[in-house]
Write a protein that holds these residues in place. Structure first.
Motif, short mmCIF file in Angstrom:
data_model
loop_
_atom_site.label_atom_id
_atom_site.label_comp_id
_atom_site.label_asym_id
_atom_site.label_seq_id
_atom_site.Cartn_x
_atom_site.Cartn_y
_atom_site.Cartn_z
N ARG A 22 83.26 58.05 26.16
CA ARG A 22 82.06 58.96 25.52
C ARG A 22 81.69 57.72 24.80
O ARG A 22 81.06 57.49 23.88
N SER A 80 80.44 54.98 25.93
CA SER A 80 79.33 55.16 26.38
C SER A 80 78.29 54.37 25.15
O SER A 80 76.80 54.95 25.32
N TYR A 81 78.22 55.19 24.26
CA TYR A 81 78.10 54.82 22.74
C TYR A 81 77.42 53.47 22.25
O TYR A 81 75.92 53.23 21.81
N SER A 112 76.02 51.69 24.86
CA SER A 112 74.67 50.82 25.11
C SER A 112 73.68 51.78 24.83
O SER A 112 72.85 51.95 25.31
N ASP A 113 74.11 52.93 23.83
CA ASP A 113 72.46 54.17 23.68
C ASP A 113 72.16 53.24 22.19
O ASP A 113 72.38 54.26 21.48
N GLY A 114 71.03 52.71 22.56
CA GLY A 114 70.51 52.29 21.30
C GLY A 114 69.95 53.54 20.94
O GLY A 114 69.18 52.88 19.53
N ALA A 115 68.91 54.17 21.79
CA ALA A 115 68.39 55.95 20.71
C ALA A 115 69.22 55.76 20.19
O ALA A 115 68.91 56.22 19.02
N PHE A 116 70.60 56.68 19.92
CA PHE A 116 71.70 57.27 19.51
C PHE A 116 72.14 56.22 18.04
O PHE A 116 72.38 56.29 16.60
N GLN A 117 72.08 54.72 18.35
CA GLN A 117 72.27 53.72 16.95
C GLN A 117 70.96 53.90 16.23
O GLN A 117 71.81 53.85 14.93
N SER A 121 71.43 56.99 14.17
CA SER A 121 72.08 56.70 13.37
C SER A 121 72.12 56.13 11.84
O SER A 121 71.95 55.85 11.43
N GLN A 177 81.94 52.86 16.35
CA GLN A 177 81.72 53.37 17.47
C GLN A 177 81.49 54.62 18.10
O GLN A 177 80.75 55.64 17.64
N GLN A 192 79.35 55.61 13.48
CA GLN A 192 78.15 55.55 13.92
C GLN A 192 77.49 55.87 12.87
O GLN A 192 76.57 54.57 13.06
#
Length: 259
Positions: free
Chosen positions: A14, A17-18, A20-25, A28, A243, A246
């Motif tokens: 998990r 995966s964060y 490479s998760d541009g939207a979540f970054q 945040s 990561q 966040q």
């Protein structure tokens, strides 16, 4: 597979995966900016003392202290003393854990574990409150600029003989000041421990976000960290911590000493 190992692997996947998760970054970072505009960081106490930290970073410090098990935590920047009390209480929990494991009686006054705080201006009412706090026996303070040679000498002298040292830098946030603090105090960090540099997030905020402060994009703790790390390969950024959190004021600021 043991359930604990399965849980660990699921968490690891998990967190990876964060990265490479541009939207979540972005989400945040946007929340951090919006909450900072609303002075959210000033809303919390630790054991009755105001602490100017995000809850996520408080949890991060708990994880690091439990992992490293330091006998000395050095902090630059005291303000109301909440961070000193947080560190002292975490050291108290380490002592309690050691006593339970050894089957001995806990005497807080006999503990060697200490927190040393440094600040250029320890206001009288804050000093009085800290010295009257139940955690006071674990706390020592030095007044003066963290980069003044005489203060650096006093801190280094205090640190002699301690086996595991963790450092937190959270005073003046300009590039030159933080670079000076890193040069002065990061060498005291023992292998496997951390130097945590707070407010590196300034570099990721819009220019002039802190209009009434001397730090800004291009002149802040993160720029100092990157310059300093170039000459100090014995330290590395703990990317997993960032990561995991966040929302943190210390992106690229959790510096682990190898070994």
């Amino acid at each position: 597979m043991h359930p604990s190992e399965q849980f660990r692997l699921e968490r690891q996947a998990r967190l990876e995966s964060y990265a490479s998760d541009g939207a979540f970054q972005t989400l945040s970072r946007d929340w951090l900016q919006a909450s900072m505009q609303r002075q959210y960081v000033y809303n919390f106490d630790w054991m009755g003392r105001p602490i100017i930290q995000y809850p996520q970073d408080m949890v991060a410090m708990q994880e690091l202290v439990w992992r490293v098990r330091p006998d000395l935590i050095i902090e630059t920047g005291i303000a109301h003393g909440g961070s000193l009390v947080l560190s002292a209480s975490l050291l108290a929990l380490l002592d309690m854990s050691d006593a339970i494991e050894a089957g001995t009686t806990l005497d807080p006054r006999a503990s060697r574990r200490k927190v040393l705080g440094v600040d250029i201006d320890i206001r009288a009412h804050n000093r009085a409150a800290i010295e009257a706090h139940p955690m006071a026996s674990r706390i020592a303070m030095i007044q003066g600029s963290a980069v003044a040679p005489e203060v650096v000498h006093e801190v280094r002298d205090f640190a002699k003989g301690y086996q595991r040292v963790l450092v937190c830098l959270d005073s003046m946030h300009t590039h030159d000041h933080v670079l000076g603090e890193l040069n002065a105090y990061a060498p005291l960090v023992t292998p496997g421990s951390y130097c945590v540099v707070f407010d590196t997030f300034v570099e990721d905020m819009p220019p002039k976000f802190f209009a009434d402060r001397p730090w800004d994009v291009g002149n802040n703790p993160k720029t100092a960290v990157h310059q300093w790390l170039a000459d100090h390969p014995e330290f590395e950024i703990d990317a997993e911590m960032e990561q995991r959190l966040q929302v943190t004021v210390a992106p690229h600021g959790f510096l682990r000493r190898k070994g």
